[in-house]
Design an enzyme around this catalytic site. Structure first.
Site, PDB file in Angstrom:
ATOM      1  N   ASP A 119     -14.047  -0.806  -0.396  1.00 51.46           N
ATOM      2  CA  ASP A 119     -15.129  -1.710  -0.762  1.00 51.46           C
ATOM      3  C   ASP A 119     -15.893  -2.226   0.446  1.00 51.46           C
ATOM      4  O   ASP A 119     -15.373  -2.274   1.550  1.00 51.46           O
ATOM      5  CB  ASP A 119     -14.539  -2.913  -1.504  1.00 51.46           C
ATOM      6  CG  ASP A 119     -13.933  -2.496  -2.813  1.00 51.46           C
ATOM      7  OD1 ASP A 119     -14.410  -1.517  -3.370  1.00 51.46           O
ATOM      8  OD2 ASP A 119     -12.997  -3.169  -3.249  1.00 51.46           O
ATOM      9  N   ASP A 309     -10.257 -11.989  -4.829  1.00 50.68           N
ATOM     10  CA  ASP A 309     -10.893 -11.074  -5.775  1.00 50.68           C
ATOM     11  C   ASP A 309     -11.643 -11.808  -6.888  1.00 50.68           C
ATOM     12  O   ASP A 309     -12.377 -11.184  -7.657  1.00 50.68           O
ATOM     13  CB  ASP A 309      -9.858 -10.114  -6.385  1.00 50.68           C
ATOM     14  CG  ASP A 309      -9.387  -9.091  -5.362  1.00 50.68           C
ATOM     15  OD1 ASP A 309     -10.086  -8.892  -4.349  1.00 50.68           O
ATOM     16  OD2 ASP A 309      -8.311  -8.500  -5.569  1.00 50.68           O
TER      17      ASP A 309
HETATM   18  N1  EPU Z   1      -6.035  -6.643   7.565  1.00 50.03           N
HETATM   19  C1  EPU Z   1      -6.088  -6.321   8.886  1.00 50.03           C
HETATM   20  N2  EPU Z   1      -5.238  -5.343   9.357  1.00 50.03           N
HETATM   21  C2  EPU Z   1      -4.371  -4.682   8.551  1.00 50.03           C
HETATM   22  C3  EPU Z   1      -4.339  -5.023   7.178  1.00 50.03           C
HETATM   23  C4  EPU Z   1      -5.188  -6.004   6.712  1.00 50.03           C
HETATM   24  O1  EPU Z   1      -6.860  -6.896   9.644  1.00 50.03           O
HETATM   25  O2  EPU Z   1      -3.629  -3.816   9.046  1.00 50.03           O
HETATM   26  C5  EPU Z   1      -6.919  -7.719   7.079  1.00 50.03           C
HETATM   27  C6  EPU Z   1      -7.977  -7.234   6.117  1.00 50.03           C
HETATM   28  O3  EPU Z   1      -9.091  -6.763   6.831  1.00 50.03           O
HETATM   29  C7  EPU Z   1      -8.276  -8.476   5.321  1.00 50.03           C
HETATM   30  C8  EPU Z   1      -6.945  -9.195   5.271  1.00 50.03           C
HETATM   31  O4  EPU Z   1      -6.151  -8.626   6.318  1.00 50.03           O
HETATM   32  O5  EPU Z   1      -9.211  -9.257   6.001  1.00 50.03           O
HETATM   33  C9  EPU Z   1      -6.181  -9.063   3.959  1.00 50.03           C
HETATM   34  O6  EPU Z   1      -5.979  -7.728   3.648  1.00 50.03           O
HETATM   35  P1  EPU Z   1      -4.785  -7.225   2.738  1.00 50.03           P
HETATM   36  O7  EPU Z   1      -4.047  -6.204   3.489  1.00 50.03           O
HETATM   37  O8  EPU Z   1      -4.024  -8.398   2.198  1.00 50.03           O
HETATM   38  O9  EPU Z   1      -5.593  -6.567   1.545  1.00 50.03           O
HETATM   39  P2  EPU Z   1      -5.469  -5.095   0.983  1.00 50.03           P
HETATM   40  O10 EPU Z   1      -4.053  -4.728   0.816  1.00 50.03           O
HETATM   41  O11 EPU Z   1      -6.368  -4.203   1.733  1.00 50.03           O
HETATM   42  C10 EPU Z   1      -5.356  -5.835  -1.514  1.00 50.03           C
HETATM   43  C11 EPU Z   1      -6.151  -5.554  -2.752  1.00 50.03           C
HETATM   44  C12 EPU Z   1      -7.505  -6.231  -2.659  1.00 50.03           C
HETATM   45  C13 EPU Z   1      -7.268  -7.719  -2.489  1.00 50.03           C
HETATM   46  C14 EPU Z   1      -6.387  -7.989  -1.257  1.00 50.03           C
HETATM   47  C15 EPU Z   1      -6.035  -9.443  -1.093  1.00 50.03           C
HETATM   48  C16 EPU Z   1      -5.410  -3.373  -3.416  1.00 50.03           C
HETATM   49  C17 EPU Z   1      -5.739  -1.955  -3.638  1.00 50.03           C
HETATM   50  N3  EPU Z   1      -6.359  -4.128  -2.902  1.00 50.03           N
HETATM   51  O12 EPU Z   1      -6.120  -5.286  -0.440  1.00 50.03           O
HETATM   52  O13 EPU Z   1      -8.152  -6.006  -3.891  1.00 50.03           O
HETATM   53  O14 EPU Z   1      -8.509  -8.365  -2.326  1.00 50.03           O
HETATM   54  O15 EPU Z   1      -5.171  -7.244  -1.376  1.00 50.03           O
HETATM   55  O16 EPU Z   1      -5.433  -9.953  -2.222  1.00 50.03           O
HETATM   56  O17 EPU Z   1      -4.321  -3.815  -3.726  1.00 50.03           O
HETATM   57  C18 EPU Z   1      -9.943  -5.493  -5.329  1.00 50.03           C
HETATM   58  O18 EPU Z   1      -9.113  -5.220  -6.204  1.00 50.03           O
HETATM   59  O19 EPU Z   1     -11.172  -5.594  -5.582  1.00 50.03           O
HETATM   60  C19 EPU Z   1      -9.504  -5.701  -3.960  1.00 50.03           C
HETATM   61  C20 EPU Z   1     -10.317  -5.653  -2.920  1.00 50.03           C
END
Ligand code: EPU
Length: 429
Positions: A119, A309
């Site tokens: 996204d 979200d």
């Molecule tokens: N981040 C880093 N480095 C990393 C990993 C994450 O800087 O190695 C940062 C990201 O850039 C962000 C923050 O940490 O600013 C949080 O990221 P997180 O890893 O928690 O999110 P994600 O696993 O990439 C999942 C959901 C998202 C949701 C977030 C937070 C999935 C597929 N996606 O993303 O869902 O917003 O957790 O709850 O599980 C959606 O469904 O529309 C969506 C974006």
């Protein structure tokens, strides 16, 4: 002639009736990846029929699995030998596919996965994923657009996360379950989706304690076996319906949702003036609203904070509320990009860094707008339901990624909405 798909929405209807929520996208995608950890047949029931599940199914097929997705049941037949390279184009289309890295590495000793897309909501680095796997002994490099991880036998270690990242916690969990010895994830994410994947991994034979807390401990085992699992209900889809009920002064019963996963969101809606009632036997909840919502401030945070979200829906709600709201985003750095689209509908939103001040207006005004990601798209649809006249929300493929049967469900609640294919003038003429 090329066509664009859009939702044509005539605002003004109240959302009234019942909707059912299926399994959570953000759980199902990771549970599908977890199936790679155990040769044999994994079955996931009650899954949503959405584009992202289809894409993840294709990622697994190209790794050598048999995958069928029928009537909400995903069946994955995982072979004893897997390919260790995830298809470049598919992974680029969906960031969640990076979660195959940990299980592939644990199963095959090597994983090659494209740097993911996803996204338009922020920079979303992978530094924590990489440093976490490195701590477990992997050698991780990045070449020609791929992340390549190698380690014949992962070894348990303590991993401290800078931020309670959902994806990193899942990645380390799926690598740690087959590592030799004990893995500890400190500052782990506490989202319900983490509890769900831990429940499935435990049923598969993994030794995990502390799921849902900031410290998760995993005792590695030699092998796991496949299971049948029902993922938790989608709290973001459920929250979208709750917000829609409040914004349209409607009355919506959300069946199958777990209100405990949305406590802070539902509390905000009550503060805005809504009535929220859990259904008997934990069968869901009902949200109703008679008046214009009052303005409420919202701050997003990792769970149990207000979910990022639901931020676009919170801004949409604030844009028609009585008063001014301060909305603060703490998880992603570009989640406010969509407010330019919301402004086309007449919303008064000013952003500064990770804060937005929204001055509510009694009504918005229908206009053509563009969905920039799944949740921005949902926020725009809710806003369009409260706008005078006709709006057109384009780039709805984003909504197809996460909202099963969205138009049909909106119609069943009384919304004036239809999906249209509109021919486009070919720019080469
Ligand atoms: N981040 C880093 N480095 C990393 C990993 C994450 O800087 O190695 C940062 C990201 O850039 C962000 C923050 O940490 O600013 C949080 O990221 P997180 O890893 O928690 O999110 P994600 O696993 O990439 C999942 C959901 C998202 C949701 C977030 C937070 C999935 C597929 N996606 O993303 O869902 O917003 O957790 O709850 O599980 C959606 O469904 O529309 C969506 C974006």
């Amino acid at each position: 002639m090329p066509v664009v798909e859009l939702f044509a929405i005539v605002g003004g209807a109240r959302l009234v009736g019942e909707v059912a929520v299926s399994g959570a996208k953000n759980s199902v995608l990771k549970l599908m990846a977890a199936a790679l950890l155990a040769p044999g047949r994994t079955v996931l029931t009650g899954t949503p029929q959405i584009l992202d599940v289809a894409i993840m199914g294709e990622v697994l097929r190209r790794l050598g699995c048999g995958v069928s997705t029928e009537d909400g049941t995903v069946t994955i037949d995982c072979p004893p030998e897997l390919s260790s390279e995830a298809d470049y184009e598919l992974v680029r289309r969906m960031r969640a596919s990076i979660c195959v890295l940990g299980p592939l590495l644990a199963r095959t000793g090597e994983a090659k996965v494209a740097l993911p897309g996803g996204d338009n909501i922020g920079s979303r680095g992978l530094d924590m994923h990489i440093s976490g796997l490195t701590r477990l002994g992997a050698e991780v490099t990045s070449e020609h657009g791929y992340i390549i991880a190698r380690c014949p036998q992962l070894a348990g270690a303590t991993v401290w996360l800078d931020f309670p990242s959902v994806g990193t916690t899942e990645q380390i969990l799926m690598a740690g379950v087959l590592a030799k010895g004990t893995t500890v994830i400190d500052n782990a994410a506490r989202e319900p989706e983490i509890v769900d994947i831990c429940a499935m991994l435990s049923a598969m034979g993994a030794q995990i304690s502390g799921a849902g807390t900031s410290t998760i401990e995993i005792e590695g085992v030699e092998a796991l076996h496949p299971v049948t699992h029902r993922p938790l209900p989608d709290r973001i889809v459920a929250g979208t319906w709750a917000m829609g009920a409040v914004m349209t002064r409607g009355d919506v019963t959300v069946r199958g949702a777990n209100w405990r996963h949305l406590e802070i969101t539902l509390d905000k809606l009550v503060t805005a003036g809504a009535t929220v009632e859990p259904l008997l036997a934990d069968a869901g909840f009902r949200v109703s609203m008679d008046n214009r919502p009052r303005a409420v401030d919202v701050v997003t945070l990792p769970y149990p904070g207000f979910p990022t979200d639901l931020l676009p829906m919170a801004i949409a709600l604030a844009s028609i509320a009585d008063g001014a709201s301060m909305i603060t985003e703490n998880v992603f750095d570009s989640r406010f990009m969509f407010v330019n689209e919301l402004a086309r509908l007449g919303a008064d939103v000013r952003t500064d860094g990770h804060h937005a001040v929204v001055r509510g207006r009694p009504r918005l005004s229908g206009a053509p707008v563009r969905a920039t990601d799944i949740r921005a798209g949902a926020g725009l649809v809710l806003a369009a339901l409260c706008a005078d006249g006709r709006s057109e929300v384009s780039e709805v493929s984003h909504l197809d990624r996460g909202y099963p049967d969205f138009v049909a469900q909106l119609q069943s609640l009384g919304a004036d909405v239809e999906r249209l294919d509109v021919p486009q003038i070919d720019p080469s003429y």
